[in-house]
Design a protein around this motif. Structure first.
Motif, PDB file in Angstrom:
ATOM      1  N   ASP A   4       0.844  -1.187   0.000  1.00  8.49           N
ATOM      2  CA  ASP A   4       0.000   0.000   0.000  1.00  8.49           C
ATOM      3  C   ASP A   4       0.881   1.239   0.000  1.00  8.49           C
ATOM      4  N   ALA A   5       0.865   1.945  -1.131  1.00 11.40           N
ATOM      5  CA  ALA A   5       1.706   3.134  -1.256  1.00 11.40           C
ATOM      6  C   ALA A   5       0.934   4.410  -0.960  1.00 11.40           C
ATOM      7  N   THR A   6      -0.261   4.295  -0.404  1.00 12.53           N
ATOM      8  CA  THR A   6      -1.065   5.470  -0.095  1.00 12.53           C
ATOM      9  C   THR A   6      -0.342   6.342   0.924  1.00 12.53           C
ATOM     10  N   PRO A   7      -0.101   7.615   0.618  1.00 10.64           N
ATOM     11  CA  PRO A   7       0.620   8.475   1.567  1.00 10.64           C
ATOM     12  C   PRO A   7      -0.204   8.710   2.827  1.00 10.64           C
ATOM     13  N   ILE A   8       0.503   8.831   3.943  1.00 17.13           N
ATOM     14  CA  ILE A   8      -0.163   9.134   5.202  1.00 17.13           C
ATOM     15  C   ILE A   8      -0.251  10.645   5.338  1.00 17.13           C
ATOM     16  N   LEU A   9      -1.465  11.171   5.396  1.00 16.99           N
ATOM     17  CA  LEU A   9      -1.694  12.602   5.415  1.00 16.99           C
ATOM     18  C   LEU A   9      -1.544  13.155   6.827  1.00 16.99           C
ATOM     19  N   PRO A  10      -1.282  14.475   6.958  1.00 18.29           N
ATOM     20  CA  PRO A  10      -1.191  15.088   8.284  1.00 18.29           C
ATOM     21  C   PRO A  10      -2.432  14.837   9.143  1.00 18.29           C
ATOM     22  N   GLU A  11      -3.608  14.794   8.488  1.00 19.28           N
ATOM     23  CA  GLU A  11      -4.836  14.540   9.240  1.00 19.28           C
ATOM     24  C   GLU A  11      -4.814  13.145   9.873  1.00 19.28           C
ATOM     25  N   ASP A  12      -4.230  12.171   9.165  1.00 18.81           N
ATOM     26  CA  ASP A  12      -4.124  10.818   9.698  1.00 18.81           C
ATOM     27  C   ASP A  12      -3.192  10.785  10.911  1.00 18.81           C
ATOM     28  N   LYS A  13      -2.124  11.565  10.821  1.00 17.21           N
ATOM     29  CA  LYS A  13      -1.181  11.615  11.928  1.00 17.21           C
ATOM     30  C   LYS A  13      -1.807  12.285  13.144  1.00 17.21           C
ATOM     31  N   LEU A  14      -2.608  13.307  12.897  1.00 17.14           N
ATOM     32  CA  LEU A  14      -3.302  13.971  14.003  1.00 17.14           C
ATOM     33  C   LEU A  14      -4.236  12.995  14.703  1.00 17.14           C
ATOM     34  N   VAL A  15      -4.974  12.221  13.916  1.00 19.62           N
ATOM     35  CA  VAL A  15      -5.886  11.227  14.494  1.00 19.62           C
ATOM     36  C   VAL A  15      -5.110  10.199  15.306  1.00 19.62           C
ATOM     37  N   ALA A  16      -3.955   9.766  14.789  1.00 19.71           N
ATOM     38  CA  ALA A  16      -3.129   8.791  15.508  1.00 19.71           C
ATOM     39  C   ALA A  16      -2.639   9.369  16.828  1.00 19.71           C
ATOM     40  N   PHE A  17      -2.190  10.604  16.793  1.00 20.40           N
ATOM     41  CA  PHE A  17      -1.691  11.260  18.005  1.00 20.40           C
ATOM     42  C   PHE A  17      -2.805  11.431  19.032  1.00 20.40           C
ATOM     43  N   GLU A  18      -3.950  11.910  18.565  1.00 19.82           N
ATOM     44  CA  GLU A  18      -5.069  12.134  19.472  1.00 19.82           C
ATOM     45  C   GLU A  18      -5.618  10.823  20.030  1.00 19.82           C
ATOM     46  N   GLY A  19      -5.331   9.715  19.349  1.00 22.93           N
ATOM     47  CA  GLY A  19      -5.766   8.416  19.852  1.00 22.93           C
ATOM     48  C   GLY A  19      -4.941   7.919  21.016  1.00 22.93           C
ATOM     49  N   CYS A  20      -3.784   8.546  21.263  1.00 24.99           N
ATOM     50  CA  CYS A  20      -2.961   8.200  22.414  1.00 24.99           C
ATOM     51  C   CYS A  20      -3.473   8.950  23.644  1.00 24.99           C
ATOM     52  N   LEU A  21      -3.001   8.543  24.798  1.00 24.46           N
ATOM     53  CA  LEU A  21      -3.515   9.083  26.056  1.00 24.46           C
ATOM     54  C   LEU A  21      -2.854  10.409  26.426  1.00 24.46           C
ATOM     55  N   PRO A 104      -0.522   3.704  16.407  1.00 19.81           N
ATOM     56  CA  PRO A 104      -0.269   5.133  16.185  1.00 19.81           C
ATOM     57  C   PRO A 104       1.123   5.428  15.640  1.00 19.81           C
ATOM     58  N   LEU A 105       2.117   4.640  16.036  1.00 21.99           N
ATOM     59  CA  LEU A 105       3.472   4.874  15.533  1.00 21.99           C
ATOM     60  C   LEU A 105       3.587   4.581  14.045  1.00 21.99           C
ATOM     61  N   VAL A 106       2.763   3.656  13.558  1.00 23.77           N
ATOM     62  CA  VAL A 106       2.783   3.331  12.131  1.00 23.77           C
ATOM     63  C   VAL A 106       2.389   4.558  11.325  1.00 23.77           C
ATOM     64  N   SER A 107       1.421   5.312  11.838  1.00 25.92           N
ATOM     65  CA  SER A 107       0.986   6.525  11.151  1.00 25.92           C
ATOM     66  C   SER A 107       1.949   7.681  11.360  1.00 25.92           C
ATOM     67  N   LEU A 108       2.468   7.800  12.587  1.00 27.59           N
ATOM     68  CA  LEU A 108       3.331   8.931  12.906  1.00 27.59           C
ATOM     69  C   LEU A 108       4.735   8.774  12.334  1.00 27.59           C
ATOM     70  N   LEU A 109       5.166   7.511  12.166  1.00 29.66           N
ATOM     71  CA  LEU A 109       6.497   7.238  11.606  1.00 29.66           C
ATOM     72  C   LEU A 109       6.347   6.334  10.397  1.00 29.66           C
ATOM     73  N   PRO A 110       5.810   6.839   9.301  1.00 24.42           N
ATOM     74  CA  PRO A 110       5.575   6.000   8.123  1.00 24.42           C
ATOM     75  C   PRO A 110       6.881   5.404   7.610  1.00 24.42           C
ATOM     76  N   GLY A 111       6.792   4.144   7.209  1.00 22.04           N
ATOM     77  CA  GLY A 111       7.970   3.466   6.689  1.00 22.04           C
ATOM     78  C   GLY A 111       8.838   2.831   7.749  1.00 22.04           C
ATOM     79  N   VAL A 112       8.453   2.979   9.023  1.00 23.11           N
ATOM     80  CA  VAL A 112       9.228   2.421  10.130  1.00 23.11           C
ATOM     81  C   VAL A 112       8.489   1.213  10.699  1.00 23.11           C
ATOM     82  N   ASP A 113       9.218   0.148  10.982  1.00 23.57           N
ATOM     83  CA  ASP A 113       8.653  -1.023  11.643  1.00 23.57           C
ATOM     84  C   ASP A 113       8.511  -0.682  13.117  1.00 23.57           C
ATOM     85  N   ALA A 114       7.307  -0.263  13.528  1.00 27.10           N
ATOM     86  CA  ALA A 114       7.092   0.266  14.871  1.00 27.10           C
ATOM     87  C   ALA A 114       7.501  -0.714  15.960  1.00 27.10           C
TER      88      ALA A 114
END
Length: 221
Positions: A4-21, A104-114
């Motif tokens: 899946d080469a779909t780019p991770i958008l800033p909005e996706d990263k915001l959702v990932a961050f806000e999903g953390c405590l 959440p790390l998958v979204s915040l750090l795309p391309g990294v094996d969390a």
């Protein structure tokens, strides 16, 4: 198998961050560690000069703390960073435990094996993102000044690190007892001088980010 080469958008990263405590939400889930975390937060006093720097910090930052729940460093350091972030109107802190879903790390750090990268880190680690969700810096697990204290303590209890992998009831009991002892000893260290060292070292990282940005902007003037 297609990747899946779909780019991770800033909005996706915001959702990932806000999903953390948030720090407070994290504390509420920590049962017996809740009291210690809140106590450490209440004990933290910011240096006036650092408090001013934090209050007037110019750029918005999003900070993700990746932690191990039972680790003494988490209890010692996380409340200090939370206290610093609370002093800045342009920063926010969320917390992700390595024992929980690391998605959440998958979204915040795309391309990294969390999973792999978290296993390699010495936690806690603080990931500092700008307002466009680009990783700008990483700091952890403790201030450099704390290394001497920890080394001296480990020299007194050389079995401690080996006991972490001891699955026998006796080994687990001894490891838990030593972890508790280290947690309370760290509280003494940080209330003596290490809290200030931690504040200064983390603030230096933040100030360096501003200086780097100013340098980049100067190149285009």
């Amino acid at each position: 198998m297609m990747v899946d080469a779909t780019p991770i958008l800033p909005e996706d990263k915001l959702v990932a961050f806000e999903g953390c405590l948030t720090f407070r939400e994290y504390c509420e889930l920590q049962e017996e560690r809740n009291r210690l975390l809140r106590m450490r937060y209440a004990e933290t006093r910011l240096e006036p000069s650092l408090q001013l720097k934090l209050n007037t910090y110019e750029e918005p930052l999003n900070i993700l703390a990746v932690v191990t729940d039972e680790d003494p460093d988490t209890i010692a350091v996380l409340p200090i960073i939370a206290r610093m972030v609370d002093a800045s109107p342009r920063m926010q802190l969320h917390v992700l435990s390595e024992s929980r879903d690391l998605t959440p790390l998958v979204s915040l750090l795309p391309g990294v094996d969390a999973l792999s990268v978290v296993e390699e880190w010495v936690l806690p680690q603080f990931l500092i993102f700008d307002d466009e969700w680009e990783l700008q810096a990483q700091w952890g697990p403790r201030p450099m000044q704390a290394e001497g204290n920890l080394s001296e303590w480990l020299s007194r209890y050389p079995e401690y690190e080996m006991l972490a992998d001891d699955e026998t009831p006796a080994g687990q009991a001894r490891y838990a007892a030593l972890t508790t002892a280290l947690t309370y000893e760290m509280r003494v260290w940080y209330n003596s001088s290490l809290a200030t060292a931690c504040q200064r070292e983390f603030c230096d990282v933040l100030v360096a980010l501003l200086q780097s940005e100013e340098s980049d902007e100067a190149q285009f003037v």
